[in-house]
Design an enzyme around this catalytic site. Structure first.
Site, PDB file in Angstrom:
ATOM      1  N   ASP A  56      34.391  46.910  45.231  1.00 51.15           N
ATOM      2  CA  ASP A  56      34.809  48.305  45.388  1.00 51.15           C
ATOM      3  C   ASP A  56      33.666  49.115  46.003  1.00 51.15           C
ATOM      4  OD1 ASP A  56      32.990  48.425  43.292  1.00 51.15           O
ATOM      5  OD2 ASP A  56      34.435  49.081  41.792  1.00 51.15           O
ATOM      6  N   ASN A 110      37.232  53.869  30.506  1.00 49.72           N
ATOM      7  CA  ASN A 110      38.659  54.206  30.545  1.00 49.72           C
ATOM      8  C   ASN A 110      39.528  52.977  30.816  1.00 49.72           C
ATOM      9  OD1 ASN A 110      38.145  53.669  33.204  1.00 49.72           O
ATOM     10  ND2 ASN A 110      38.821  55.642  34.011  1.00 49.72           N
ATOM     11  N   HIS A 156      39.165  50.854  33.348  1.00 48.41           N
ATOM     12  CA  HIS A 156      39.372  50.484  34.759  1.00 48.41           C
ATOM     13  C   HIS A 156      38.705  49.146  35.084  1.00 48.41           C
ATOM     14  CE1 HIS A 156      35.616  52.751  36.599  1.00 48.41           C
ATOM     15  NE2 HIS A 156      35.269  51.629  36.022  1.00 48.41           N
ATOM     16  N   GLU A 176      42.032  52.696  38.600  1.00 52.24           N
ATOM     17  CA  GLU A 176      41.984  53.691  37.538  1.00 52.24           C
ATOM     18  C   GLU A 176      43.291  53.712  36.737  1.00 52.24           C
ATOM     19  OE1 GLU A 176      39.002  54.527  37.153  1.00 52.24           O
ATOM     20  OE2 GLU A 176      38.530  56.340  38.263  1.00 52.24           O
TER      21      GLU A 176
END
Ligand code: PGA
Length: 244
Positions: A67, A136, A138, A143
């Site tokens: 990423d 979170n 991810h 996301e």
């Protein structure tokens, strides 16, 4: 997905590096994607050391970027490319022709996604993905809310990631979007190694393993994977029902 609870960051890094070395020794021309971040540093340091001791040879492997923050490249401190060059590619003497990243500064990001998808297809899929997990839940920059069937794509960052991501930068930096491999790439990869340490990851790790598979917690998609292993330290495993 198999979960192995380990004592600490050192053992997590040792176990992940050992698996990667085993895989490389079995398949030297593996297609590999490595996460950047705080978590993989110990693993990558061990891989560099193993190469210098001739316990592993990366010269035939191909590396594809997991990423990147949209708008950044290798020259931006805090970019995933900057980190991976510094921590792994340069010290391990990986050649430029072995490294493929999204150009997150390109005018046409869709074309970048297609370029990376094509590369992965041409290699008949990823052999190995080393992943961290966000607080979170991810994976890469997939996301919460992401479609779990996507391959490479561009995604708006969650508020959590925009804030947590500040730790990679010396100055406050505006983070808006990410370009990332998709969850389908992880599900289709031959092997996934997920590493997590520290209490801040405990909730995400529990959700990944014990909850249902949901786009609200993208890492839960790994429950589907027959050859995924999570090396989770005691602190990150503290909310698992059977934490040892
Ligand atoms: P970290 O990032 O290793 O810096 O905690 C993990 C992630 O966001 O995937």
């Amino acid at each position: 997905m198999e979960i192995v609870v380990v004592a600490d960051f050192e053992e997590m890094s040792e176990r992940a590096a050992a698996d990667i070395i085993t895989l490389l020794n079995e398949k030297p021309d593996s297609l590999i994607s490595l996460a950047a971040g705080s978590t993989p540093t110990g693993t990558l340091n061990r891989l560099v050391e193993a190469q210098s001791q001739e316990k592993v040879d990366f010269s035939q492997a191909i590396f594809v970027g997991l990423d990147e923050w949209v708008g950044m490249d290798r020259t931006d401190e805090g970019s995933t490319q900057h980190y991976l060059y510094d921590t792994f590619f340069l010290p391990a003497q990986i050649r430029e022709d072995q490294i493929f990243f999204f150009d997150a500064k390109a005018a046409d990001l869709e074309q970048e996604c297609q370029k990376i998808d094509r590369l992965i297809e041409e290699h008949s899929g990823l052999d190995l993905v080393l992943l961290g997990i966000g607080v979170n839940g991810h994976l890469g920059l997939n996301e919460p809310g992401v479609s779990l069937e996507l391959t490479s794509h561009v995604m708006d960052l969650s508020e959590t990631t925009k804030q947590v991501g500040q730790k990679y930068f010396a100055q406050e930096t505006k983070l808006v979007r990410g370009i990332t491999l998709g969850c389908q790439h992880f599900v289709d990869a031959d092997k996934v190694i997920l590493i997590a340490n520290g209490e801040a990851k405990a909730k995400a790790v529990a959700g990944m393993v014990q909850g249902e598979i949901t786009s609200d917690l993208p890492a839960s998609v790994l429950q589907k994977h027959m050859n995924a292993i999570g090396y989770i330290d005691q602190a990150a495993a503290s909310l698992l029902e059977q934490a040892q």
